[in-house]
Design an enzyme around this catalytic site. Structure first.
Site, PDB file in Angstrom:
ATOM      1  N   ARG A  22       0.817  -1.216   0.000  1.00 12.80           N
ATOM      2  CA  ARG A  22       0.000   0.000   0.000  1.00 12.80           C
ATOM      3  C   ARG A  22       0.851   1.266   0.000  1.00 12.80           C
ATOM      4  NH1 ARG A  22      -3.882  -0.941   4.909  1.00 12.80           N
ATOM      5  NH2 ARG A  22      -1.981  -1.935   5.649  1.00 12.80           N
ATOM      6  N   ASN A  45      -6.403  -2.649   1.555  1.00 19.50           N
ATOM      7  CA  ASN A  45      -6.470  -4.108   1.612  1.00 19.50           C
ATOM      8  C   ASN A  45      -7.933  -4.523   1.569  1.00 19.50           C
ATOM      9  OD1 ASN A  45      -3.727  -4.467   1.885  1.00 19.50           O
ATOM     10  ND2 ASN A  45      -3.776  -4.653   4.114  1.00 19.50           N
TER      11      ASN A  45
END
Length: 752
Positions: A29, A47
Site C-alpha cells: 500500500r 487491503n
C-alpha cells in the site's frame, strides 16, 4: 503474473485495479501511494479480502498501471492485476483507506530475515532502533507467525497489544517512511522486550552454557558449536544421541571456516527465508555436531536478536583467527513439537537450558527453521517451514476446496483454494498427544486464515495413523490415497501434470493397496489412478517394526536371503538377539517389505556403518557420507516380471573385509543404474517417458543426481520435487492433487 483487462485512462477517467497475490504486509500500500503520488493521481488504495484494491484518477493513470508490477516491494508476489474503468469522482489527493472485510481470497506472506536497512539501523548509535532486538519494516520481520487472520492489519496480529508510541505512530502514518503501514512496527519505547540482556546471553554461551532463545517461530537451543563438552551436554539433556545439529554463523564470510560451499549454496543461505542449508563439512567444529556425516546444516542470523548475539560475542569474546559458530536447534523436548509459549518453555526447558530468554510478543503460528540443500544446481527441501510457508504451490487449474492431512511422520497438511495449494509448515511426527494437538491446531489456523470450507478430506490409506483417524472423525466425505501414489502425485502437482507419468518412489514405509509394506515402487500414474508396474524384491523384517530401527536385522535378512543365514550369529555377535535370528527368519509369517529405506539399512548394516539407529534415516545418511565416487557393479541386479532385485549387489557387500567406502560407492552407483534400467524398460513397454522421482530416499543427493542423469541419458524426462520435500513432508500436496483429480473424474458423489 497475469494482467486482466485493456482499460486505459483518458481525459481524467478513473481506473479500478484489483491486485491478487502476496500483497498484504509487504509494504504494498505505501508503494502504491508513492507511485500514485509520483504520477500526480487521485484515488485510494486498501487491503480487501481478495488482496489490494486501487482506484486511480488522472492523466497518467495508464502509466501507473504499466509501472505497478515493475517496482513492487521485495517481498510482494503479484499473481494477477485486473483493471476496469469506473466513473470519475474528482478525487483530491491519494490516500490509504481502511481495509475492507469479507470472504478471504488473499494470503499472508512468510516471515523474512532482517533487511540490510534495518540491520544498519540496529547498529547505528544515533538511531531510534539502536540495539533493539525487534526492529523491522515493510521489507522484513515477522508475518505469518504473528498473524491471526486476514486482512493483515495490526489489529489482527500479535502486535495489537502494543500501542504505538508517538514516534512509531508518526512513521506508520508517514508515506515517506519505510515503516509506513508496517504492521509489526515497534521500538524500545513501545514494543516487545527481552527477558534478559544481550550481554547475559553472550556471556552464557561463551561460558559453555546452553541457552534457550525465543525466535520467530519458536524457541531455539543454542550453545558454542566449538565446545565439545557443551554440545555433548546438549545431546544428553535433550536426549538426542546422534541426530545432527544445525549451526549458525554471524556472516556469510564465516562459512568458509567450517564448510566447503559453492556459489549456489551461499546464495540460498542469504535469501530472505534464511533456511538451514546443507553443505560439505570441513570438520572444524565439535565432532558431536554431526557425527559420522559428511554434510553440516548452516544458517545465517534470521532476527535482529541473532545479529546482536554475534556482535556481543565478537566484541567481548573474540576468537583469534576464527569466527563464532553456535548450535541453533529447535527446542522440542523428546521429539515433541516446537515450544512457543513462555510459561511452557520455563517448565519444559528448565532441565535442558541454563538460561531461558523469552519476550512478550506472542507466536501465533509455530514454525521450525526450513532445511534445504542444493542438488544439481537447484534447491531441494528437506523441511519446508519458516520463511516459505504459507507461499502456495500453483496448480495447473482451479480445483475444489480440499483438506489433505498427510501421513504420520514429518507431517504437513494442505488446503486448496482455487488454483493454489497451501502446504503447511512442517508439523512433525504425530506419535504424541502434543503432536496431534499441534496438527489439529495447524489445520484450524490454515482453514481459518484462508477462509476455506473443504468439500472433502484426503488422507493416507493406513487407517491406524493419527491423520487418518482425524479424517474419519471429521464427519466429512473422505478420499483415501495410497502413500506412494501420493508421493508421485506431489511431483505431478507442482509440475502441472494431470495425464500419464511413470513414477519411481523410493521410500521407507507406506501401506500398499494390498495391505503390504511397500516402499520401493515403480508406478504408472494415469489421472486419478495408478497401476503398480513393479517393486523392489521383498526382504524379511525380523522383529517387524524393530527392523526399521535396527539395521543389523535387515543385514541379517539379506544374509538369510543369500542362503548365508548361518553367518548371522557370528557376524552380529554384539547383538543379543543375533543367535536366534536365523531360526526366526526361517519361520513362516515373518513380515516382508519392498522398502528402499530398508535396503539402505541392509547395506549400512552389512558394511558395519550403523547397527542400531538413534534417529530416522541415520543408517542411510552415514552410508551416503562414505561415498567418494559412485560406481556401478556389473550384473549387480536382476529384473524379472517387474521385480527389481539387488541381491547380487548385497552379496558383494556381504563379503568379509570389504572397505566401507568402496561398498558405499558401489551401493549408490549400482542402485541408481538399476533404477534407470528399470524405468527405461517400463518406458518402452508403456510408451510413457515422463517420470516422477519421489520418496524419502531422494533426499540422498548422490542417488538423486545419478538417477536424474541416467534418465536423461536414456531419453526420459525426470521430474523431482522442488517446492516441497520428497519425503513425507510433501505427502499432503500429493493427496490433495489426487483428490482433486478424483472429484473432477467422478464428482463428489463418488467419494464417500
Amino acid at each position: 503474473m497475469t494482467m486482466g483487462g485493456e482499460a486505459t485512462a483518458r481525459d481524467g477517467r478513473r481506473l479500478r485495479l484489483h491486485v491478487r497475490g502476496a500483497v498484504q504486509g509487504v509494504g504494498f500500500r505505501p508503494y502504491v501511494y508513492g507511485l500514485a503520488t509520483r504520477y500526480r493521481l487521485g484515488g485510494f488504495v486498501a487491503n480487501d479480502s481478495h488482496g489490494v484494491v486501487i482506484e486511480v484518477e488522472g492523466e497518467r493513470a495508464s502509466d501507473f498501471v504499466r509501472a505497478l508490477p515493475l517496482e513492487k516491494p521485495p517481498l510482494a508476489r503479484i499473481d494477477e492485476i485486473s483493471v476496469q474503468p469506473v466513473g470519475a469522482v474528482a478525487s483530491e489527493g491519494f490516500y490509504i483507506r481502511a481495509s475492507d472485510q469479507g470472504r478471504v481470497s488473499t494470503r499472508i506472506v512468510a516471515d523474512a530475515a532482517t533487511c540490510p536497512k534495518c540491520l544498519s539501523e540496529l547498529f547505528d548509535p544515533a538511531g531510534r532502533f539502536y540495539r533493539y532486538p525487534f526492529v523491522n519494516c515493510t521489507h522484513c520481520g515477522p508475518r505469518y507467525t504473528i498473524a491471526e487472520r486476514l486482512p493483515y492489519d495490526r489489529a489482527t496480529t500479535a502486535m495489537k497489544r502494543f500501542a504505538m508510541c508517538k514516534a512509531c505512530a508518526g512513521d506508520y502514518a508517514d508515506p515517506d517512511s519505510r515503516r509506513f503501514h508496517a504492521e509489526a512496527i515497534a521500538c524500545p519505547q513501545c514494543g516487545p522486550r527481552l527477558s534478559h540482556g544481550i550481554e547475559d546471553i553472550a556471556a552464557a554461551i561463551a561460558a559453555g552454557k546452553i541457552v534457550a532463545v525465543k525466535g520467530l517461530g519458536g524457541y531455539q537451543l543454542v550453545c558454542d558449536a566449538r565446545d565439545e563438552a557443551a554440545v555433548q551436554r546438549l545431546r544428553q539433556r535433550k536426549q538426542r544421541d546422534q541426530k545432527p545439529f544445525a549451526v549458525m554463523v554471524g556472516s556469510v564470510d564465516a562459512v568458509a571456516g567450517i564448510a566447503d560451499a559453492d556459489a549456489a549454496e551461499l546464495a540460498l543461505l542469504e535469501t530472505s527465508p534464511r533456511p538451514i542449508v546443507l553443505m560439505t563439512s570441513r570438520h572444524q567444529l565439535s565432532p558431536a555436531i554431526a557425527p559420522e556425516l559428511a554434510r553440516i546444516g548452516i544458517a545465517l542470523p534470521v532476527t535482529p536478536l541473532h545479529h546482536l548475539i554475534f556482535e556481543a560475542l565478537d566484541a567481548a569474546y573474540p576468537l583469534a583467527g576464527e569466527s563464532w559458530a553456535i548450535v541453533a536447534t529447535s527446542a522440542n523436548p523428546g521429539g515433541e513439537p516446537l515450544l512457543t509459549d513462555n510459561r511452557e518453555a520455563e517448565l519444559r526447558l528448565a532441565g535442558i537450558a541454563d538460561l531461558i530468554v523469552s519476550h512478550d510478543r506472542d507466536i501465533v503460528t509455530r514454525a521450525d527453521d526450513s532445511v534445504a540443500a542444493v542438488v544439481a544446481g537447484r534447491t531441494q527441501f528437506i523441511r519446508r517451514a519458516r520463511g516459505y510457508v504459507p507461499e502456495p504451490v500453483r496448480l495447473a487449474r482451479p480445483v475444489p476446496p480440499i483438506l489433505a492431512v498427510g501421513g504420520a511422520l514429518k507431517s504437513t497438511v494442505t488446503v486448496t483454494r482455487g488454483s493454489e495449494a497451501f502446504v503447511s509448515q512442517h508439523v512433525g511426527d504425530l506419535g504424541t498427544a502434543e503432536g496431534v494437538r499441534v496438527f489439529e491446531e495447524t489445520i484450524g489456523h490454515l482453514l481459518s486464515t484462508l477462509d476455506v470450507e473443504p468439500a472433502v478430506i484426503a488422507h493416507d490409506l493406513h487407517p491406524n495413523i493419527a491423520s487418518s483417524r482425524f479424517a474419519e472423525a471429521s464427519g466429512r466425505r473422505l478420499i483415501a490415497v495410497q502413500h506412494h501414489h501420493a508421493h508421485a502425485a506431489s511431483v505431478m502437482a507442482e509440475h502441472g501434470l494431470a495425464g500419464s507419468a511413470l513414477a519411481l518412489v523410493l521410500d521407507g514405509f507406506g501401506q500398499g493397496s494390498d495391505g503390504g509394506n511397500w516402499g520401493g515402487e515403480l508406478l504408472l500414474c494415469e489421472r486419478a489412478q495408478f497401476r503398480r508396474l513393479g517393486h523392489l524384491a521383498t526382504m524379511k523384517m525380523a522383529g517387524g517394526d524393530r527392523a526399521a530401527r535396527e539395521p543389523w536385522r535387515m543385514a541379517a535378512s539379506a544374509l538369510h536371503g543369500l542362503a548365508r543365514g548361518n553367518a548371522i550369529a557370528t557376524r552380529f555377535a554384539a547383538q543379543p538377539q543375533a543367535a536366534r535370528l536365523h531360526a526366526l527368519l526361517d519361520q513362516p509369517g515373518v513380515p516382508v517389505t519392498t522398502s528402499a529405506g530398508r535396503l539402505f539399512d541392509a547395506a549400512a548394516g552389512l558394511l558395519g556403518l550403523c547397527q542400531v539407529q538413534s534417529y530416522e534415516g541415520e543408517a542411510a545418511m552415514k552410508l551416503e557420507a562414505r561415498v567418494r565416487a559412485p560406481r556401478s557393479m556389473k550384473d549387480g541386479w536382476t529384473i524379472e516380471d517387474g521385480v527389481l532385485s539387488l541381491f547380487p549387489l548385497l552379496a558383494r557387500l556381504a563379503a568379509e573385509g570389504i572397505d566401507p567406502v568402496e561398498g558405499a560407492g558401489l551401493f549408490h552407483g549400482t542402485l541408481a543404474a538399476a533404477c534407470v534400467d528399470w524405468i527405461a524398460r517400463a518406458a518402452r513397454e508403456t510408451g510413457v517417458t515422463t517420470v516422477a522421482l519421489s520418496g524419502g530416499c531422494f533426499l540422498n543427493a548422490i542417488l538423486s543426481c545419478e538417477i536424474e542423469r541416467g534418465c536423461i541419458a536414456a531419453g526420459l524426462l525426470p521430474l523431482l520435487p522442488r517446492q516441497v520435500p520428497p519425503n513425507d513432508g510433501g505427502l499432503s500436496l500429493g493427496q490433495a492433487w489426487i483428490a482433486a483429480l478424483q472429484l473432477e473424474q467422478y464428482g463428489l458423489e463418488g467419494t464417500a
